[in-house]
Design a protein around this motif. Structure first.
Motif, short mmCIF file in Angstrom:
data_model
loop_
_atom_site.label_atom_id
_atom_site.label_comp_id
_atom_site.label_asym_id
_atom_site.label_seq_id
_atom_site.Cartn_x
_atom_site.Cartn_y
_atom_site.Cartn_z
N ARG A 112 5.89 0.87 -15.38
CA ARG A 112 6.20 0.84 -13.95
C ARG A 112 7.68 0.51 -13.74
NH1 ARG A 112 3.62 -3.84 -10.45
NH2 ARG A 112 5.30 -4.99 -11.50
N HIS A 128 2.23 2.15 -6.70
CA HIS A 128 2.90 1.80 -7.96
C HIS A 128 2.78 2.97 -8.94
CE1 HIS A 128 2.85 -2.72 -7.16
NE2 HIS A 128 2.05 -2.23 -6.21
N TYR A 167 7.75 0.00 -7.01
CA TYR A 167 6.68 0.46 -6.12
C TYR A 167 7.25 0.75 -4.74
CZ TYR A 167 6.68 -4.49 -4.71
OH TYR A 167 7.05 -5.75 -4.29
#
Length: 654
Positions: A215, A138, A218
């Motif tokens: 983020r 991530h 991922y």
């Protein structure tokens, strides 16, 4: 370096790699960030300046037998989460940062590398165990000037354009794009903010200590034994997985050549470490020297002092000449720049009295090392113009007194290396004739005359008269009743009796006006009052202005900066003086190597790994303070080893 859940130790030790542009990747061994300056891609958009954090860190998870094992680590207000340190078994800082994680039935190796002259970071994960694992990665992003923390805001949406095995991201509309790519695996978009990560070192420094990361998604990848995945983070577009793999292999080879000399000893490790400071400056299209990581740029004074060890003593003529040529081209009113601005549209700054004088010392040592008479000939007129400008008077009331001394300074301006200023107040005001400035002035005059003799140029009688006046008057005005030197004088008006390390330059520079007996009195006093295994104190402990500990917010730190704080770079001058006075016998070399053992241990296992800190506390110098990797700290010890071949008798014991 072995670890067994030593949380505090691993969260305090730092690593850094650089890219030759002023950009870098850095963090703690634990994988947590403790500074706003930490990140896995801090890119220099106008090398070596305009540095921004694009890629902050990466959260890693191993999935095996339907169980997740988190490798990463973050400090939050109430807890550390995840606790990847439970699996950290080993860390090595060279030839590039390498982590080994291990669970009951799995093992993973992680490497971080930076190709030279690129704003790119490559991260490799390899399954070094016996069973197949699933890896979940991530990446966490930031978009901020590297001096600041990053906070969730409405402007940044991290708009991304996705392709196979890569995507291009704009943190906000019109921003510098950056690129994420991987050589295998599947990307899943899953956007989220990671909030209120605590930066422990910034808290200690009294600065904003909470940051947010973002983020975008991922990457998941199944790795059989000996298989690996490589990720690339860059401001330069890289889209093909084969390109990533090839670049990674080439960077490994380059890193092994760059950071890991064949001989394993302190000198060669210092030499490898020193290369981190050499950078390309875009505005001048030449080599330059970063003064220190994480936050300094390239400064005139630091460059002139540090290059003596970083490039001249170690025989790098090309880099030495490139640096000298650049600064010679920027001489203005007889002065060298103190700093090239971060923004190329801003004016070059000339607020330094000593950088110009250090130029003469650097040129002298350059000529001693390379015998480049042609280069001296090409620049002799510039050197003459510098000296003449000082005689005629230049910026900041810099002029020559009737005694032959160099005077300079005006209220509110910092001109010498003791340059801390808080709220417009100079902490160590040194208006007048500082002792080290005057020894540098005397050396500049003598060095120029030496060049004239070698080049068969006519000697300047005005300069000779200044030298004569200086030699007649120095002892009368600068030597006090103890036989040591005043720090600053105003002839026939005042004398600063502070016992400071600046007087070492009356002993260490190529030319001195003192006889050997006078020099030994000063040296022994410096040894007794200021020497520590980590450097020289900037002020004697018995002085009422002495500050024992460098700590707290910027106001407190700047007040302590030159009021007793220990500086490692002064050890180079101290031991140069020692060898001049007492000889460079085998016995004396062994003594110096022995006295450097604590600093050598600091280099290997404390604070910044394979680094020498900027400063240490004045009273009990143990932990490094300030920058973790300071150019003239490394350069001064490297120069000692190169000049006196200390590596030939170094025991290699840490």
């Amino acid at each position: 370096m072995k670890f067994s859940n030593m949380v505090e130790d691993a969260m305090q030790k730092e690593w850094i790699i650089t890219n030759g542009l002023g950009g870098y990747a850095s963090g703690t061994v634990a994988g947590s960030n403790s500074r706003c300056y930490h990140g896995l891609l801090i890119a220099a958009l106008e090398p070596p300046t305009n540095r921004k954090t694009f890629f902050a860190k990466i959260e890693e998870r191993v999935l095996i037998n339907e169980m997740y094992h988190d490798l990463s680590c973050n400090q939050y207000k109430e807890t550390i989460y995840p606790k990847g340190l439970d699996y950290l078994k080993n860390f090595e800082p060279k030839p590039f940062p390498k982590w080994n994680y291990q669970g009951e039935n799995w093992k993973v190796e992680k490497n971080v590398l930076m190709p030279q002259k690129e704003n790119t970071t490559l991260i490799n994960y390899k399954n070094i165990g016996d069973q197949t694992i699933d890896l979940e990665l991530h990446p966490l992003y930031s978009f901020a000037d590297f001096h600041t923390t990053f906070q969730e805001n409405t402007e940044t949406d991290f708009y991304s354009e996705f392709s196979e095995n890569s995507f291009k991201t704009y943190a906000k509309y019109g921003a510098q794009p950056f690129f994420t790519a991987w050589n295998k695996g599947v990307f899943t978009e899953n956007r989220s903010w990671y909030k209120d990560i605590q930066l422990a070192v910034e808290k200690e420094r009294g600065l904003p200590d909470s940051t947010d990361y973002y983020r975008i998604g991922y990457v998941t990848c199944r790795l059989k034994p000996d298989e690996e995945i490589i990720l690339s983070f860059s401001v330069d577009e890289i889209t093909k997985s084969v390109d990533i793999s090839q670049k990674y292999r080439k960077t490994i080879t380059d890193s092994e050549d760059f950071y890991s000399p064949k001989n394993e000893d302190f000198y060669t490790d210092l030499l490898a470490s020193s290369k981190q400071f050499l950078v390309y400056r875009q505005s001048t299209q030449s080599d330059s020297i970063i003064a220190g990581y994480h936050w300094f740029s390239d400064w005139g004074r630091d460059t002139m002092i540090a290059m003596r060890g970083l490039t001249i003593s170690v025989g790098d003529q090309k880099a030495s000449k490139s640096i000298l040529k650049t600064f010679l081209e920027y001489v203005d009113q007889g002065m060298l720049p103190n700093r090239f601005p971060d923004n190329t549209s801003d004016q070059v700054e000339y607020n330094t009295i000593d950088a110009t004088l250090w130029l003469f010392v650097a040129l002298y040592e350059y000529h001693q090392r390379f015998t480049d008479t042609e280069f001296m000939e090409q620049n002799s007129s510039i050197l003459q113009s510098i000296l003449q400008a000082h005689l005629d008077g230049t910026r900041y009331n810099i002029h020559v007194t009737e005694q032959g001394f160099l005077y300079g300074g005006q209220a509110g301006v910092k001109l010498t290396w003791m340059d801390a200023i808080v709220d417009g107040t100079v902490i160590t005001p040194r208006i007048g004739c500082p002792v080290e400035i005057n020894m540098l002035w005397y050396n500049a005059l003598q060095i120029y005359n030496l060049f004239c003799k070698k080049l068969n140029h006519e000697l300047n009688h005005e300069f000779l008269e200044v030298i004569s006046s200086f030699e007649v008057n120095f002892s009368k005005y600068f030597i006090n009743s103890e036989g040591t030197l005043y720090d600053v004088i105003v002839p026939n008006t005042s004398a600063d009796t502070s016992f400071r390390s600046n007087q070492i330059y009356a002993l260490s520079l190529p030319f001195t006006v003192l006889n050997q007996e006078q020099q030994k009195i000063i040296f022994e006093a410096l040894k007794y009052k200021l020497w520590t295994p980590f450097g020289l104190r900037t002020l004697a402990e018995d002085d009422a202005q002495f500050i024992a500990v460098y700590e707290g917010n910027q106001w407190n730190r700047d007040h302590a900066y030159h009021q007793g704080t220990v500086w490692p770079f002064l050890l180079g001058e101290y031991y140069q003086a020692f060898f001049k006075l007492y000889g460079n016998s085998e016995e004396n070399k062994k003594r110096v190597v022995d006295e450097l053992k604590e600093l050598r241990a600091h280099f290997y296992v404390e604070n910044g790994l394979h680094c020498i800190s900027e400063i240490f506390d004045g009273a009990l110098p143990l932990d490094g303070k300030g920058c973790i990797q300071q150019a003239w700290s490394v350069a001064s010890i490297l120069k000692l080893y190169a000049d006196f071949e200390l590596h030939t008798i170094d025991s290699n014991s840490i």
